[in-house]
Design an enzyme around this catalytic site. Structure first.
Site, PDB file in Angstrom:
ATOM      1  N   GLU A 259     -17.640  44.659 -32.771  1.00 15.89           N
ATOM      2  CA  GLU A 259     -16.415  45.342 -33.673  1.00 15.89           C
ATOM      3  C   GLU A 259     -16.219  45.539 -34.854  1.00 15.89           C
ATOM      4  O   GLU A 259     -16.266  44.594 -36.124  1.00 15.89           O
ATOM      5  CB  GLU A 259     -14.821  45.737 -33.109  1.00 15.89           C
ATOM      6  CG  GLU A 259     -14.289  45.496 -31.664  1.00 15.89           C
ATOM      7  CD  GLU A 259     -13.588  45.320 -30.983  1.00 15.89           C
ATOM      8  OE1 GLU A 259     -12.422  44.737 -31.573  1.00 15.89           O
ATOM      9  OE2 GLU A 259     -13.146  45.698 -29.040  1.00 15.89           O
ATOM     10  N   HIS A 282      -8.971  49.397 -30.821  1.00 12.83           N
ATOM     11  CA  HIS A 282      -8.811  47.552 -30.233  1.00 12.83           C
ATOM     12  C   HIS A 282      -7.506  48.189 -30.446  1.00 12.83           C
ATOM     13  O   HIS A 282      -6.587  47.222 -31.555  1.00 12.83           O
ATOM     14  CB  HIS A 282      -9.139  46.296 -30.780  1.00 12.83           C
ATOM     15  CG  HIS A 282      -9.084  45.423 -30.114  1.00 12.83           C
ATOM     16  ND1 HIS A 282     -10.425  44.632 -29.963  1.00 12.83           N
ATOM     17  CD2 HIS A 282      -8.322  45.265 -29.616  1.00 12.83           C
ATOM     18  CE1 HIS A 282      -9.891  43.761 -28.876  1.00 12.83           C
ATOM     19  NE2 HIS A 282      -8.606  43.616 -28.811  1.00 12.83           N
TER      20      HIS A 282
HETATM   21  N1  LIG Z   1      -7.057  45.804 -26.175  1.00 13.77           N
HETATM   22  C1  LIG Z   1      -6.115  45.084 -26.674  1.00 13.77           C
HETATM   23  O1  LIG Z   1      -5.719  45.555 -27.692  1.00 13.77           O
HETATM   24  C2  LIG Z   1      -5.868  43.688 -25.644  1.00 13.77           C
HETATM   25  C3  LIG Z   1      -4.799  43.119 -26.435  1.00 13.77           C
HETATM   26  C4  LIG Z   1      -3.691  42.062 -25.404  1.00 13.77           C
HETATM   27  C5  LIG Z   1      -5.066  41.380 -24.333  1.00 13.77           C
HETATM   28  N2  LIG Z   1      -6.355  42.333 -24.096  1.00 13.77           N
HETATM   29  C6  LIG Z   1      -7.139  41.746 -23.618  1.00 13.77           C
HETATM   30  O2  LIG Z   1      -6.872  42.468 -21.947  1.00 13.77           O
HETATM   31  C7  LIG Z   1      -7.209  41.555 -20.681  1.00 13.77           C
HETATM   32  C8  LIG Z   1      -6.205  41.300 -19.735  1.00 13.77           C
HETATM   33  O3  LIG Z   1      -5.293  40.239 -20.245  1.00 13.77           O
HETATM   34  P1  LIG Z   1      -4.426  39.690 -19.387  1.00 13.77           P
HETATM   35  O4  LIG Z   1      -3.380  39.031 -21.087  1.00 13.77           O
HETATM   36  O5  LIG Z   1      -3.411  40.677 -18.757  1.00 13.77           O
HETATM   37  O6  LIG Z   1      -5.080  38.655 -18.874  1.00 13.77           O
HETATM   38  P2  LIG Z   1      -4.703  37.454 -17.855  1.00 13.77           P
HETATM   39  O7  LIG Z   1      -5.715  36.237 -18.038  1.00 13.77           O
HETATM   40  O8  LIG Z   1      -3.568  37.683 -17.673  1.00 13.77           O
HETATM   41  O9  LIG Z   1      -5.926  37.990 -16.755  1.00 13.77           O
HETATM   42  C9  LIG Z   1      -6.635  38.384 -16.410  1.00 13.77           C
HETATM   43  C10 LIG Z   1      -6.868  38.778 -14.998  1.00 13.77           C
HETATM   44  O10 LIG Z   1      -8.512  38.933 -14.818  1.00 13.77           O
HETATM   45  C11 LIG Z   1      -8.888  38.156 -13.917  1.00 13.77           C
HETATM   46  N3  LIG Z   1     -10.090  38.153 -13.789  1.00 13.77           N
HETATM   47  C12 LIG Z   1     -11.114  37.611 -14.878  1.00 13.77           C
HETATM   48  N4  LIG Z   1     -12.559  38.044 -13.364  1.00 13.77           N
HETATM   49  C13 LIG Z   1     -12.291  38.770 -13.226  1.00 13.77           C
HETATM   50  C14 LIG Z   1     -13.135  39.618 -12.350  1.00 13.77           C
HETATM   51  N5  LIG Z   1     -14.445  39.159 -12.503  1.00 13.77           N
HETATM   52  N6  LIG Z   1     -13.143  40.248 -11.603  1.00 13.77           N
HETATM   53  C15 LIG Z   1     -12.080  40.691 -11.186  1.00 13.77           C
HETATM   54  N7  LIG Z   1     -10.656  40.051 -11.619  1.00 13.77           N
HETATM   55  C16 LIG Z   1     -11.113  39.328 -13.011  1.00 13.77           C
HETATM   56  C17 LIG Z   1      -8.576  37.533 -13.736  1.00 13.77           C
HETATM   57  O11 LIG Z   1      -8.056  36.339 -12.319  1.00 13.77           O
HETATM   58  C18 LIG Z   1      -6.509  37.024 -14.031  1.00 13.77           C
HETATM   59  O12 LIG Z   1      -5.988  37.081 -13.229  1.00 13.77           O
HETATM   60  C19 LIG Z   1      -7.570  40.624 -21.592  1.00 13.77           C
HETATM   61  O13 LIG Z   1      -9.364  40.091 -21.123  1.00 13.77           O
HETATM   62  C20 LIG Z   1      -7.306  40.309 -22.846  1.00 13.77           C
HETATM   63  O14 LIG Z   1      -8.209  39.769 -24.055  1.00 13.77           O
HETATM   64  C21 LIG Z   1      -6.694  43.249 -25.253  1.00 13.77           C
END
Ligand SMILES: NC(=O)c1ccc[n+]([C@@H]2O[C@H](COP(=O)([O-])OP(=O)(O)OC[C@H]3O[C@@H](n4cnc5c(N)ncnc54)[C@H](O)[C@@H]3O)[C@@H](O)[C@H]2O)c1
Length: 400
Positions: A259, A282
């Site tokens: 990015e 993003h």
């Molecule tokens: N787009 C954005 O601006 C933005 C903002 C916030 C968070 N995010 C991203 O969103 C994602 C989720 O955030 P969150 O706060 O819910 O995280 P979180 O850690 O609460 O949840 C992630 C979940 O994914 C599961 N997981 C991991 N690998 C997996 C797989 N291969 N198959 C199935 N499940 C799997 C984990 O067990 C966990 O329950 C993260 O990657 C975070 O970086 C993006």
């Protein structure tokens, strides 16, 4: 008056919260490089940053006055957290402050893709009246498959059900199933059932390429795909092919393998120019509400840490809180190496000087031990001297 340095345009709510707690706050709009940061941290107890300031081992070592670092964002990769732990510097972040913002973007995109809204929009902007129901669907009654049922995935589950969707999810960890959602045993089952596949896994390395040609081929004909998680999770070339072939009906992507650094920088992606594809820079978590929430949350954690020693949701310290009893006249905060016998040595030192302990809590996390001790009579300098001179002591603070 404790001093705080807040960099990178922290929301005014976060600044005011610290000022109201009696802090002298210096707030700067940009990040500082290592040398300037060390200079600016002279006498500073609290540092607040976002993602562009790097808090290195050198910075932490150079400024022992620093008690805590607040990351006014989600990630803490920009902070040498291991070194912070060794030096007794607590680190806080805001893991849930933008969860709702991401979920709302996902909801908007689920509807927009299912209605092929971007194509209707583009045709009118191009001067063509493209009224048609072809390929447009209600989301009610359709199935969403959520991959990763963490903070974001589970909240999306709730809102998707409120839209009348059936929810299935797959997570590698044991998760509480909300509402009428159904947990599936594999991603393959999910891909077979879902009309909308929405990915919300974390960024662990093993998730690189989680979605490639094989997974897109396994999705239902005409389904749509959303990734608001991390860029490396999806092979965008394979997604392009799946959309061009007509197998996948559309996609929304907010995160990319690489990015640009700043707003206004050029951007290129395999997905540009495709029909029914929404690309966003993003911004899943980027709303004004999330900024307010992050400012309030992190400043609140920093204030509580300095005023009461509370470490709830710290990234690197044991998460502790000790209620004050009426008989408490002071609180000792003892940060130490996590080795046997430290609690006993604190209590022996207190007892040897007739200090009555009226409340106490100990927690350990990796190499850090943390004890909050409330006392019923003032702690003499001799007691503090004894504790400070113990080799396992990292830091000692006395609070009123
Ligand atoms: N787009 C954005 O601006 C933005 C903002 C916030 C968070 N995010 C991203 O969103 C994602 C989720 O955030 P969150 O706060 O819910 O995280 P979180 O850690 O609460 O949840 C992630 C979940 O994914 C599961 N997981 C991991 N690998 C997996 C797989 N291969 N198959 C199935 N499940 C799997 C984990 O067990 C966990 O329950 C993260 O990657 C975070 O970086 C993006």
């Amino acid at each position: 008056m404790p001093k705080a340095l807040l960099l990178e345009n922290i929301h005014p709510v976060g600044i005011q919260l610290l000022e109201r707690a009696g802090w002298e706050v210096t707030a700067l709009p940009g990040a500082l490089d290592e040398a300037d940061l060390i200079e600016a941290l002279d006498g500073v107890a609290i540092l607040g940053i976002r993602s562009k300031t790097t808090v290195t081992k050198k910075v932490l070592t150079a400024r022992p006055s620093l008690e805590a670092v607040g990351a006014y964002c989600i990630g803490t990769n920009q902070i040498a957290v291991g070194q912070a732990s060794q030096l007794g510097v607590a680190v806080f972040n805001a893991p849930y402050s933008n969860t709702r913002s991401v979920v709302e973007l996902a909801v908007a995109e689920i509807i927009a893709l299912t209605r092929r809204m971007t194509e209707r929009d583009q045709s009118l902007h191009g001067g063509v009246w493209g009224k048609s129901a072809k390929g447009s669907h209600e989301v009610r009654g359709r199935t969403i498959g959520i991959v990763g049922y963490g903070a974001i995935g589970s909240q999306l589950s709730v809102l998707a059900e409120m839209l009348g969707m059936s929810v299935v999810f797959y997570d590698i960890a044991e998760k509480l199933t909300l509402g009428n959602a159904r947990r599936l045993d594999s991603m393959d089952e999910l891909l077979e059932e879902a009309d909308v596949v929405s990915v919300h896994v974390d960024g662990r390395t093993s998730n690189t390429g989680l979605f490639g040609a094989e997974q897109f081929a396994a999705m239902r004909q005409g389904s749509v795909f959303i990734n608001l998680s991390r860029g490396h999770v999806v092979d965008l070339g394979a997604l392009r092919q799946a959309i061009e072939s007509g197998h996948v009906a559309g996609a929304a992507v907010d995160v990319f393998p690489s990015e640009p650094k700043a707003t206004g920088d050029p951007f290129a992606s395999e997905l540009q120019g495709l029909p029914n594809v929404i690309l966003t820079p993003h911004v899943g978590g980027s709303t004004e509400e999330a900024q307010v929430s992050i400012g309030r949350f992190v400043s609140g954690k920093l204030r509580d840490f300095l005023s009461s020693g509370a470490t709830g949701m710290s990234v690197n310290f044991p998460n502790l809180h000790l209620d004050r009893s009426d008989s408490s006249v002071g609180r000792l905060v003892h940060i130490h190496q996590n080795i046997p016998g430290v609690l006993a040595s604190i209590n022996q030192a207190m007892a040897a000087h007739n200090v009555n302990i009226v409340g106490q809590v100990l927690g350990t996390r990796n190499e850090v031990g943390y004890v909050l001790t409330d006392v019923g009579s003032p702690i003499e300098a001799k007691v503090l001297g004894t504790l400070a001179s113990r080799p396992e002591t990292i830091r000692l603070r006395v609070l009123d």
